[in-house]
Scaffold this active site. Structure first.
Site, PDB file in Angstrom:
ATOM      1  N   HIS A  56      -7.265   0.562   6.901  1.00  0.00           N
ATOM      2  CA  HIS A  56      -7.925   1.719   6.832  1.00  0.00           C
ATOM      3  C   HIS A  56      -8.996   1.978   5.893  1.00  0.00           C
ATOM      4  O   HIS A  56      -9.103   1.185   4.987  1.00  0.00           O
ATOM      5  CB  HIS A  56      -6.755   2.945   6.758  1.00  0.00           C
ATOM      6  CG  HIS A  56      -5.889   3.148   7.854  1.00  0.00           C
ATOM      7  ND1 HIS A  56      -5.136   4.211   7.594  1.00  0.00           N
ATOM      8  CD2 HIS A  56      -5.383   2.311   8.788  1.00  0.00           C
ATOM      9  CE1 HIS A  56      -4.004   4.275   9.115  1.00  0.00           C
ATOM     10  NE2 HIS A  56      -4.410   3.130   9.372  1.00  0.00           N
ATOM     11  N   GLU A  58      -9.448   3.704   3.461  1.00  0.00           N
ATOM     12  CA  GLU A  58      -9.452   4.195   2.154  1.00  0.00           C
ATOM     13  C   GLU A  58      -9.077   2.659   1.641  1.00  0.00           C
ATOM     14  O   GLU A  58      -8.970   2.093   0.407  1.00  0.00           O
ATOM     15  CB  GLU A  58      -8.194   5.094   2.112  1.00  0.00           C
ATOM     16  CG  GLU A  58      -8.880   6.498   2.414  1.00  0.00           C
ATOM     17  CD  GLU A  58      -8.543   6.942   3.722  1.00  0.00           C
ATOM     18  OE1 GLU A  58      -8.629   8.177   4.133  1.00  0.00           O
ATOM     19  OE2 GLU A  58      -8.525   5.962   4.481  1.00  0.00           O
ATOM     20  N   CYS A  86      -4.131   9.417   5.499  1.00  0.00           N
ATOM     21  CA  CYS A  86      -2.867   9.292   6.140  1.00  0.00           C
ATOM     22  C   CYS A  86      -1.897   9.103   5.093  1.00  0.00           C
ATOM     23  O   CYS A  86      -2.181   8.680   3.912  1.00  0.00           O
ATOM     24  CB  CYS A  86      -2.980   8.208   7.362  1.00  0.00           C
ATOM     25  SG  CYS A  86      -2.826   6.563   6.662  1.00  0.00           S
ATOM     26  N   CYS A  89      -2.516   5.590   3.503  1.00  0.00           N
ATOM     27  CA  CYS A  89      -3.648   5.673   2.357  1.00  0.00           C
ATOM     28  C   CYS A  89      -3.449   6.311   1.048  1.00  0.00           C
ATOM     29  O   CYS A  89      -3.910   5.925   0.153  1.00  0.00           O
ATOM     30  CB  CYS A  89      -4.902   6.128   3.177  1.00  0.00           C
ATOM     31  SG  CYS A  89      -5.482   4.989   4.504  1.00  0.00           S
TER      32      CYS A  89
END
Length: 159
Positions: A56, A58, A86, A89
């Site tokens: 992801h 991040e 999320c 993250c």
């Protein structure tokens, strides 16, 4: 870029997300990590292009910043991300010890375009046996032994 201006850093994260969609490397997510008004890490969502469900924006930004800063912790840094993190993250941000989180789109916005992070947030509040993927403790003397070994280790690097 106007240093120390949060909107400039968010625009950079949003531009990374936009460009990521155009290049087809992953989802519409971008993030930058900032220390003292300078970007020290950038990341985009690379889930589909790397076949890595943990890639992801991040997380890739944290990996980039840690590599560049030669450290596994980023106190004194902030993250600007194009979408509310999320749960994975968010945990990575806490593990990296970032000082602040700024986000643009919410997890409700993400659900609207097919990314249902909010479902995972709801699952986290359920007892293990009520989750869609149940969690079962399974004790292991070998696993306990590694914890005991860590506890006794005198030259460990705490994190």
């Amino acid at each position: 870029m106007d240093p120390f201006h949060p909107n400039a850093f968010m625009r950079e994260a949003a531009q990374l997300a936009h460009d990521n969609v155009l290049t087809g490397r992953g989802g519409p997510f971008g993030a930058v990590i900032v220390r003292d008004g300078e970007i020290v890490g950038r990341g985009t969502n690379l889930v589909t292009s790397t076949n890595d469900p943990t890639a992801h924006a991040e997380v890739t930004a944290i990996r980039d910043a840690c590599r560049r800063q030669r450290t596994f912790a980023l106190p004194g840094c902030e993250i600007y991300t194009s979408c509310e993190p999320c749960p994975m993250c968010l945990a990575a941000i806490y593990w990296a010890r970032l000082d602040k989180i700024f986000y643009a789109n919410s997890r409700i916005d993400a659900a609207r375009i097919g990314f249902d992070d909010d479902r995972i947030y709801r699952e986290m509040g359920l007892a293990h046996e009520h989750r869609t993927t149940p969690i079962h403790p399974l004790t292991s003397p070998e696993a306990t032994a590694s914890f005991d070994l860590w506890l006794a280790k005198t030259d460990k690097v705490p994190y």
